[in-house]
Design a protein around this motif. Structure first.
Motif, PDB file in Angstrom:
ATOM      1  N   GLY A 144      22.339 -20.846  26.228  1.00 26.64           N
ATOM      2  CA  GLY A 144      21.828 -19.502  25.956  1.00 26.64           C
ATOM      3  C   GLY A 144      22.998 -18.647  25.502  1.00 26.64           C
ATOM      4  O   GLY A 144      24.160 -19.065  25.605  1.00 26.64           O
ATOM      5  N   ILE A 145      22.688 -17.467  25.013  1.00 26.53           N
ATOM      6  CA  ILE A 145      23.777 -16.598  24.524  1.00 26.53           C
ATOM      7  C   ILE A 145      23.439 -15.138  24.837  1.00 26.53           C
ATOM      8  O   ILE A 145      22.263 -14.802  25.058  1.00 26.53           O
ATOM      9  N   ASP A 149      23.046 -15.694  28.828  1.00 26.06           N
ATOM     10  CA  ASP A 149      24.230 -16.450  29.247  1.00 26.06           C
ATOM     11  C   ASP A 149      25.122 -15.642  30.191  1.00 26.06           C
ATOM     12  O   ASP A 149      25.501 -16.108  31.263  1.00 26.06           O
ATOM     13  N   ARG A 153      25.989 -16.678  34.012  1.00 24.92           N
ATOM     14  CA  ARG A 153      27.337 -17.256  34.069  1.00 24.92           C
ATOM     15  C   ARG A 153      28.192 -16.502  35.093  1.00 24.92           C
ATOM     16  O   ARG A 153      28.923 -17.100  35.880  1.00 24.92           O
ATOM     17  N   SER A 172      27.249 -21.453  24.999  1.00 28.71           N
ATOM     18  CA  SER A 172      26.699 -20.350  24.214  1.00 28.71           C
ATOM     19  C   SER A 172      27.100 -20.458  22.745  1.00 28.71           C
ATOM     20  O   SER A 172      26.274 -20.328  21.850  1.00 28.71           O
ATOM     21  N   SER A 173      28.363 -20.730  22.474  1.00 26.18           N
ATOM     22  CA  SER A 173      28.852 -20.701  21.085  1.00 26.18           C
ATOM     23  C   SER A 173      28.431 -21.951  20.319  1.00 26.18           C
ATOM     24  O   SER A 173      28.234 -23.019  20.898  1.00 26.18           O
ATOM     25  N   SER A 197      16.189 -18.700  26.204  1.00 27.06           N
ATOM     26  CA  SER A 197      16.122 -17.808  25.053  1.00 27.06           C
ATOM     27  C   SER A 197      14.809 -17.052  25.113  1.00 27.06           C
ATOM     28  O   SER A 197      13.738 -17.640  24.985  1.00 27.06           O
ATOM     29  N   GLU A 204      22.077 -19.589  17.406  1.00 25.50           N
ATOM     30  CA  GLU A 204      23.088 -20.349  18.151  1.00 25.50           C
ATOM     31  C   GLU A 204      22.417 -21.253  19.198  1.00 25.50           C
ATOM     32  O   GLU A 204      22.761 -22.430  19.345  1.00 25.50           O
ATOM     33  N   THR A 205      21.440 -20.661  19.900  1.00 26.41           N
ATOM     34  CA  THR A 205      20.769 -21.425  20.956  1.00 26.41           C
ATOM     35  C   THR A 205      19.929 -22.550  20.342  1.00 26.41           C
ATOM     36  O   THR A 205      19.874 -23.659  20.885  1.00 26.41           O
TER      37      THR A 205
END
Ligand code: F6P
Length: 535
Positions: A144-145, A149, A153, A172-173, A197, A204-205
């Motif tokens: 996830g981002i 994330d 995190r 994430s990246s 998401s 990105e995800t």
């Protein structure tokens, strides 16, 4: 007639002029009731606002602004679950996720989904839910981002133990090295991939998910179905990936991504820390919600914190805001706050679409206290611009000598920012060291620290799940109040869209070996990348 926002701002400016040249040290000496009024309690945390360069009359004028913008109504509307995200026509009910606020329908909805997630996390912890090879899952790859994330995190880093039954890796990246690193040493047979998401369309995800699925397929003989779990507001999109309904957990469009850590978005954290610990996190946040919804404005910690932030930004044009936790377990906290604050407050127009009259949210930066002291604190103490600082510390926990050394540093930094060091004091120090007059005079000006630098000191008894929940909820509420003071929408983020669109266009061109319509600088950059890539 009620005071308007403009009149309230005028009154604050007038007070600031009357107080010009006076410092917090001065106010601390002359204002008898300063400590009484500036030390606030909320959800077990103590907030000391006494070191800001705001006189008690200044605070009173700021409270006038809070009243003029109707802060009490705004807080009540948030708590009720009204539509406060006007550009997207949505409520922002992160309080309901943790059982706070007054929106009983959404609270019940959240509780039911949370229980499902906690039950599933419990099965992962006990090894009852097994992998396709009938083994217990030892790892979760959390993909996830942004809000999907940073919050989980941070909470995982703060609360999980090395002995957790399930270890979590965060991805994430789209940097290929990020995937390598996140999966290094993992066995697909005992790894669960958790896709987080809300939109289920974040590029990105999506890319990391596709790569993770290939990684699972390459490492597993049987099906990978039991290895995929999702948290999203688009269950249809998760289903299309082959994820079964009992492993899809719902987040709703009435929760902003950066406010979602309290939900099943944190399923991986629940698996690592367990139900009770996660519930304690929610309980701490709920206590802060109660404080926020009930305390009168002058004693309401998120409100007063937002007023001080508004003062630094709007009255003094102070661009930055440093956050410094004296807690290793909070080392990821500045990263989380950067998104919460800058994605919420990085706006230039009011809710009505008019240009903002005052600058919006500050640039947030920071880091763990002891490391920061040996890095960016020089700028805080002697840089020309004053930067307000939040210092976060906890009185108890761990080995006593270390704890006290840590606390001494936290308190000393707040004191040094406030009192500074005069040229006379510097000269006296140098003379005491035996330096001759001429040398001392040459050096003293470099040692002068102006002082009068504002800080908020946030003190808790001990860092645990409950105090962490309260702390994070405090910052969510402060962000909301600041948005109301500024008259902006804290819950949209249109500014992140253009870059996303351009990246997608560029990627398509790249794959097709084309160079489309771009400015000359961008085209030159593309050519140079291709040159390095040998194309
Ligand atoms: O960066 C924009 C953003 O929409 C954030 O607000 C959000 O937290 C992040 O992307 C991830 O979004 P999603 O959960 O939909 O993948």
């Amino acid at each position: 007639m009620a005071t308007t926002r403009e009149q309230a701002v005028e009154a604050i400016r007038a007070q600031a002029e009357r107080d010009a040249g006076r410092s917090a040290l001065d106010f601390l000496t002359t204002e008898e009731r300063r400590l009484e009024q500036c030390l606030l309690e909320g959800a077990g945390l103590t907030f000391d606002f006494s070191k800001h360069d705001i006189s008690l009359d200044g605070f009173a004028a700021l409270l006038g602004l809070a009243a003029a913008v109707g802060i009490e109504n705004a807080i009540a509307a948030l708590g009720r679950g009204d539509i406060v995200n006007l550009t997207e026509g949505r409520a922002a009910q992160h309080m309901a996720l943790r059982g706070g606020g007054k929106d009983e329908v959404r609270k019940a909805q959240s509780k039911a989904e949370l229980d499902r997630a906690l039950d599933f996390a419990g099965e992962l912890r006990s090894g009852t839910f097994t992998s396709s090879t009938n083994e217990a899952f030892t790892h979760i790859l959390h993909i996830g981002i942004g809000g999907s994330d940073l919050g989980p995190r941070l909470v995982h880093d703060a609360l999980s133990s090395p002995h957790a039954p399930v270890d979590v890796r965060f991805l994430s990246s789209v940097d290929p090295d990020a995937f390598e690193r996140a999966t290094s040493g993992l066995d697909p047979a005992t790894t669960l991939v958790f896709i987080v998401s809300k939109s289920f369309s974040t590029p990105e995800t999506s890319l990391n998910t596709r790569t993770a699925i290939s990684w699972l397929e390459a490492g597993l003989e049987g099906g990978i179905g039991r290895h995929l779990v999702a948290a999203t507001s688009r269950p249809d999109a998760a289903r299309a990936l082959g994820i079964s309904d009992d492993r899809i957990f719902e987040v709703w469009d009435w929760v902003g991504g950066r406010y979602s850590l309290w939900s099943c978005v944190s399923l991986s954290v629940m698996a690592a820390i367990g139900r009770e610990e996660f519930e304690r996190l929610l309980a701490g946040a709920r206590r802060m919600d109660e404080h926020f919804l009930q305390a009168r404005t002058s004693a309401n910690a998120p409100v007063v914190a937002a007023l001080t932030a508004w003062w630094h930004r709007a009255i003094h044009g102070r661009q930055s805001w440093a956050v410094v936790p004296y807690a290793t377990h909070l080392r990821l906290f500045p990263g989380w706050l950067k998104q919460l604050s800058m994605e919420s407050l990085g706006k230039s127009v009011t809710i009505g679409g008019e240009p903002l009259a005052v600058p919006a949210g500050p640039v947030v930066f920071g880091g763990e206290g002891p490391d920061g002291q040996h890095a960016f604190f020089q700028l805080l103490h002697q840089g020309r611009e004053a930067i307000p600082v939040d210092i976060i510390a906890f009185a108890c926990g761990g080995e006593r000598r270390h704890r006290n050394a840590l606390l001494a540093n936290a308190v000393a930094q707040a004191e040094a920012l406030l009192s500074g060091r005069s040229e006379a004091a510097a000269l006296a120090e140098l003379a005491a060291k035996g330096m001759d007059d001429e040398q001392a005079r040459a050096l003293a000006s470099h040692m002068v620290m102006p002082g009068g630098r504002s800080s908020t000191f946030i003190l808790g008894q001990e860092l645990d799940a409950e105090s962490l929940g309260a702390l994070l909820a405090f910052y969510e509420h402060q962000t909301f109040v600041l948005s109301v003071l500024l008259g902006i929408n804290a819950f949209d983020q249109f500014g992140v869209e253009l870059g996303k669109q351009l990246a997608e266009k560029l990627e398509r061109e790249w794959m097709a070996g084309e160079v489309g319509q771009h400015d000359a600088s961008t085209k030159a950059l593309i050519r140079q990348i291709r040159h390095y890539q040998g194309g």
